[in-house]
Design a protein around this motif. Structure first.
Motif, mmCIF file in Angstrom:
data_model
loop_
_atom_site.group_PDB
_atom_site.id
_atom_site.type_symbol
_atom_site.label_atom_id
_atom_site.label_comp_id
_atom_site.label_asym_id
_atom_site.label_seq_id
_atom_site.Cartn_x
_atom_site.Cartn_y
_atom_site.Cartn_z
ATOM 1 N N LEU A 1 0.865 -1.378 -0.012
ATOM 2 C CA LEU A 1 0.076 -0.250 -0.105
ATOM 3 C C LEU A 1 0.965 1.441 0.209
ATOM 4 O O LEU A 1 0.385 2.791 -0.339
ATOM 5 C CB LEU A 1 -0.436 0.025 1.323
ATOM 6 C CG LEU A 1 -1.719 -0.805 1.152
ATOM 7 C CD1 LEU A 1 -3.305 -0.863 2.223
ATOM 8 C CD2 LEU A 1 -3.496 -0.965 -0.053
ATOM 9 N N ARG B 1 0.240 4.281 -2.677
ATOM 10 C CA ARG B 1 0.190 5.314 -2.795
ATOM 11 C C ARG B 1 1.183 6.378 -2.998
ATOM 12 O O ARG B 1 0.851 7.704 -4.054
ATOM 13 C CB ARG B 1 0.231 6.274 -0.776
ATOM 14 C CG ARG B 1 -1.268 4.927 -0.071
ATOM 15 C CD ARG B 1 -0.687 5.292 0.977
ATOM 16 N NE ARG B 1 -0.229 5.077 2.139
ATOM 17 C CZ ARG B 1 -0.041 3.719 3.057
ATOM 18 N NH1 ARG B 1 -0.952 3.242 2.659
ATOM 19 N NH2 ARG B 1 0.725 3.452 3.130
ATOM 20 N N ALA C 1 -0.299 6.967 -6.814
ATOM 21 C CA ALA C 1 -1.546 7.364 -6.506
ATOM 22 C C ALA C 1 -0.935 8.863 -6.432
ATOM 23 O O ALA C 1 -1.156 9.954 -7.984
ATOM 24 C CB ALA C 1 -2.407 7.335 -5.339
ATOM 25 N N ARG C 2 0.871 9.254 -5.313
ATOM 26 C CA ARG C 2 0.745 10.225 -5.670
ATOM 27 C C ARG C 2 1.450 11.574 -7.044
ATOM 28 O O ARG C 2 1.242 12.788 -7.187
ATOM 29 C CB ARG C 2 1.825 10.685 -4.010
ATOM 30 C CG ARG C 2 2.454 12.000 -4.601
ATOM 31 C CD ARG C 2 3.397 12.182 -3.038
ATOM 32 N NE ARG C 2 3.737 13.127 -2.554
ATOM 33 C CZ ARG C 2 4.256 13.471 -1.537
ATOM 34 N NH1 ARG C 2 4.481 12.940 -1.107
ATOM 35 N NH2 ARG C 2 4.947 14.095 -1.375
ATOM 36 N N THR D 1 -6.294 2.134 -3.487
ATOM 37 C CA THR D 1 -5.476 3.629 -3.309
ATOM 38 C C THR D 1 -4.057 3.964 -3.883
ATOM 39 O O THR D 1 -4.067 5.048 -3.815
ATOM 40 C CB THR D 1 -4.356 2.037 -2.606
ATOM 41 O OG1 THR D 1 -4.780 1.004 -1.272
ATOM 42 C CG2 THR D 1 -3.848 2.755 -1.765
ATOM 43 N N ALA D 2 -4.317 3.015 -5.808
ATOM 44 C CA ALA D 2 -3.171 3.734 -6.538
ATOM 45 C C ALA D 2 -4.295 4.355 -7.449
ATOM 46 O O ALA D 2 -3.348 5.513 -8.239
ATOM 47 C CB ALA D 2 -3.078 2.508 -7.368
ATOM 48 N N GLU D 3 -5.559 4.829 -6.606
ATOM 49 C CA GLU D 3 -6.755 5.693 -7.810
ATOM 50 C C GLU D 3 -6.348 5.628 -8.691
ATOM 51 O O GLU D 3 -6.392 6.445 -9.949
ATOM 52 C CB GLU D 3 -6.289 7.552 -7.258
ATOM 53 C CG GLU D 3 -6.581 7.542 -5.605
ATOM 54 C CD GLU D 3 -5.773 8.971 -5.271
ATOM 55 O OE1 GLU D 3 -5.918 10.028 -6.317
ATOM 56 O OE2 GLU D 3 -5.985 9.751 -4.435
ATOM 57 N N GLU E 1 7.608 4.364 5.196
ATOM 58 C CA GLU E 1 7.584 4.503 3.746
ATOM 59 C C GLU E 1 7.707 6.352 3.593
ATOM 60 O O GLU E 1 8.506 6.460 2.784
ATOM 61 C CB GLU E 1 6.548 4.849 4.154
ATOM 62 C CG GLU E 1 4.851 6.207 2.817
ATOM 63 C CD GLU E 1 3.669 5.538 3.281
ATOM 64 O OE1 GLU E 1 2.865 5.808 1.729
ATOM 65 O OE2 GLU E 1 2.977 5.013 4.586
#
Length: 375
Positions: A94, A98, A101-102, A123-125, A336
């Motif tokens: 995850l 993320r 996605a960012r 989660t990765a949009e 992270e």
């Protein structure tokens, strides 16, 4: 010294991960096939690429953005599919999702991910590609294709360089298996790495999440040798989205794949984890680019360790680059925060490299190479 989340290079991330991870887990992530000559040869081939350093060029504004599948992404690298990422740290899957996605870059979601494919793309949009292994007679593969389509995936990455799982001596020495099992040897290893072990005890050991539901099974050691061109044709007919074939090193295969209607090829040696005597992928990339011409999309992974490596790879023909185990090392080292630190360091390295060679972007890098001096 005070704890800092900063990681300044992939080598630093690897050193820290080696201290923190159980030997079995580190060697699973870091290891390769046979005597691991293939990894070393590819690294040597990457190192031997020389870039022309130009002066008196205004490089005050540099852009790392590239076009991928018709869309602009702000980083020239994405995330390779990697199995059992949560061995590096709980929630590693995850963290990668993320990050994708960012920065709106593709996240490769492995068939043997530690997190369900549906959760990963959410989660990765949406910035996720599903990596597919053929196994057995292929029927289970098509069930995963149906799941990926239902979850909203638009790109499949068919990985074909694992007809049989290679012998990786470091894994064999530690008794590494998937699903993850703990025996006496592993117990001693884990006892000597208490922080990792206690965290896993609290969070739970990772499994192959895509197969933890009725009707879905996977055996890592099962032969995948029956995959052939007729299977590819069936998959191409079935899948209406983009189809990328990963694990290609041969020019004739690349030409045939183009004729077969795949949308892109990912030149890769599986990080050296399959065939120790394979042609270094960076050399294969140059050969395949010459054979297929400038327009056909070619992606690359295997052996990338720095932003300068990224620039070199674009200069010899890649349209996009994927990073693998070094991201897991950053997570294992500092979670992270460490992942973001290494990610930003790689981007900074790439940008500085462009400045040094008198370029402002990664497109049209032809002429940016100089052959090593023979004198």
């Amino acid at each position: 010294m005070l704890w800092s989340p900063d990681i300044h290079s992939s080598a630093e991330a690897r050193r820290q991960a080696r201290r923190r991870l159980p030997w079995m887990v580190f060697d699973y992530i870091d290891g390769a096939a046979g005597e691991e000559h293939g990894v070393a040869l590819n690294r040597a081939a990457l190192r031997d690429i020389r870039l022309r350093a130009r002066v008196l060029v205004d490089v005050s504004r540099r852009d790392l953005g590239v076009t991928l599948s018709g869309e602009t992404v702000d980083r020239p690298f994405g995330i390779s599919p990697m199995g059992m990422c949560n061995l590096a740290a709980p929630g590693a899957d995850l963290m990668l999702a993320r990050l994708a996605a960012r920065h709106q870059v593709p996240l490769g979601v492995s068939t043997v991910a530690s997190t369900p494919l549906e959760t990963m793309i959410e989660t990765a949009e949406g910035h996720a590609w599903f990596q597919l292994y053929f196994s057995g007679d292929g029927s289970g593969t098509m069930k995963l294709v149906d799941r990926a389509e239902a979850a909203g995936y638009k790109t499949l990455v068919l990985t074909l360089d694992v007809p049989e799982v290679a012998r990786r001596p470091r894994e064999l020495r530690h008794g590494f298996t998937m699903p993850f099992r703990i025996g006496p040897r592993q117990f001693v290893d884990f006892a000597l790495h208490p922080r990792w072990s206690l965290t896993m005890l609290v969070k739970g050991k990772p499994g192959m999440a895509n197969f933890q539901r009725p009707g879905f099974t996977f055996d890592r050691t099962e032969s995948r040798a029956k995959a052939d061109w007729s299977y590819l044709a069936r998959l191409r007919d079935r899948w209406t989205g983009k189809l990328v074939v990963k694990g290609v090193l041969d020019v004739e295969d690349a030409q045939e794949l183009k004729r077969a209607g795949v949308d892109a090829i990912q030149v890769s040696s599986h990080g050296g984890r399959q065939l120790d005597s394979a042609l270094p992928p960076i050399l294969a990339l140059q050969n395949i680019r010459r054979a297929l011409g400038p327009e056909f999309p070619l992606y690359f992974d295997s052996g990338i360790r720095s932003g300068e490596d990224v620039v070199k790879t674009y200069a010899v023909g890649a349209d996009f680059v994927f990073l693998g185990r070094i991201l897991l090392f950053a997570i294992a080292a500092k979670g992270e925060a460490g992942l973001h630190s290494l990610w930003n360091a790689l981007a900074e390295e790439a940008s500085v490299t462009l400045a040094q060679i008198g370029r402002t972007g990664l497109t049209s890098l032809e002429g940016g190479l100089a052959q090593p001096d023979s004198g």
